[in-house]
Write a protein that holds these residues in place. Sequence first.
Motif, PDB file in Angstrom:
ATOM      1  N   ASP A   1     -46.792  69.735 121.418  1.00 59.18           N
ATOM      2  CA  ASP A   1     -45.401  70.185 121.481  1.00 59.18           C
ATOM      3  C   ASP A   1     -44.726  69.593 122.717  1.00 59.18           C
ATOM      4  O   ASP A   1     -44.620  70.253 123.746  1.00 59.18           O
ATOM      5  N   PRO A   2     -44.263  68.328 122.629  1.00 55.33           N
ATOM      6  CA  PRO A   2     -43.595  67.713 123.782  1.00 55.33           C
ATOM      7  C   PRO A   2     -42.139  68.167 123.897  1.00 55.33           C
ATOM      8  O   PRO A   2     -41.413  68.199 122.913  1.00 55.33           O
ATOM      9  N   ARG A   3     -41.752  68.513 125.112  1.00 59.11           N
ATOM     10  CA  ARG A   3     -40.360  68.925 125.369  1.00 59.11           C
ATOM     11  C   ARG A   3     -39.928  68.442 126.744  1.00 59.11           C
ATOM     12  O   ARG A   3     -40.730  68.393 127.658  1.00 59.11           O
ATOM     13  N   LEU A   4     -38.653  68.115 126.870  1.00 60.52           N
ATOM     14  CA  LEU A   4     -38.090  67.739 128.160  1.00 60.52           C
ATOM     15  C   LEU A   4     -37.450  68.959 128.809  1.00 60.52           C
ATOM     16  O   LEU A   4     -36.790  69.752 128.137  1.00 60.52           O
ATOM     17  N   PHE A   5     -37.628  69.062 130.113  1.00 63.08           N
ATOM     18  CA  PHE A   5     -37.112  70.203 130.867  1.00 63.08           C
ATOM     19  C   PHE A   5     -36.395  69.730 132.121  1.00 63.08           C
ATOM     20  O   PHE A   5     -36.641  68.634 132.614  1.00 63.08           O
ATOM     21  N   ALA A   6     -35.553  70.604 132.653  1.00 58.74           N
ATOM     22  CA  ALA A   6     -34.946  70.435 133.970  1.00 58.74           C
ATOM     23  C   ALA A   6     -35.396  71.631 134.804  1.00 58.74           C
ATOM     24  O   ALA A   6     -35.419  72.763 134.309  1.00 58.74           O
ATOM     25  N   VAL A   7     -35.771  71.394 136.044  1.00 63.07           N
ATOM     26  CA  VAL A   7     -36.189  72.481 136.924  1.00 63.07           C
ATOM     27  C   VAL A   7     -34.958  73.252 137.365  1.00 63.07           C
ATOM     28  O   VAL A   7     -34.019  72.692 137.921  1.00 63.07           O
ATOM     29  N   GLU A   8     -34.940  74.540 137.117  1.00 66.29           N
ATOM     30  CA  GLU A   8     -33.802  75.388 137.462  1.00 66.29           C
ATOM     31  C   GLU A   8     -34.058  76.232 138.715  1.00 66.29           C
ATOM     32  O   GLU A   8     -33.115  76.590 139.410  1.00 66.29           O
ATOM     33  N   SER A   9     -35.307  76.547 138.981  1.00 64.06           N
ATOM     34  CA  SER A   9     -35.618  77.421 140.098  1.00 64.06           C
ATOM     35  C   SER A   9     -37.038  77.156 140.577  1.00 64.06           C
ATOM     36  O   SER A   9     -37.936  76.956 139.780  1.00 64.06           O
ATOM     37  N   VAL A  10     -37.215  77.139 141.890  1.00 67.26           N
ATOM     38  CA  VAL A  10     -38.537  76.939 142.498  1.00 67.26           C
ATOM     39  C   VAL A  10     -38.712  77.985 143.583  1.00 67.26           C
ATOM     40  O   VAL A  10     -37.793  78.232 144.379  1.00 67.26           O
ATOM     41  N   HIS A  11     -39.876  78.601 143.606  1.00 66.73           N
ATOM     42  CA  HIS A  11     -40.181  79.619 144.621  1.00 66.73           C
ATOM     43  C   HIS A  11     -41.514  79.324 145.265  1.00 66.73           C
ATOM     44  O   HIS A  11     -42.478  79.012 144.582  1.00 66.73           O
TER      45      HIS A  11
END
Length: 110
Positions: A98-108
């Motif tokens: 299941d390949p999908r492209l993402f954008a990082v919205e939040s990092v903690h």
Amino acid sequence: MAATSKIEAGREIATLINVFTVRPERQAELVAVLSRATEETMKDRPGFISANIHASADGKRVVNYAQWESEAHFRAMLADPEAREHMTEAAALSEGFDPRLFAVESVHHI
């Protein structure tokens, strides 16, 4: 040499997260195929930043977390016959992916 992965919100890159389902006895082989594909082909493609291959503790999943400079660079790689050869080999070892492209919205971090 490719850059290391850097996860930060607002970074204008394309992040591929591809989750493969695999029989436990084939997990190591799939990890090897994905690692070899990265070393032999992907790292030399325009826009490639990094790839990280993760194997689940239960042996049933392999995750490819890869970063590309843009979605266009990622799409160009998909059209590359040499890259497709590696992807076909990986797909044949898996029971699904299941390949999908993402954008990082939040990092903690702690």
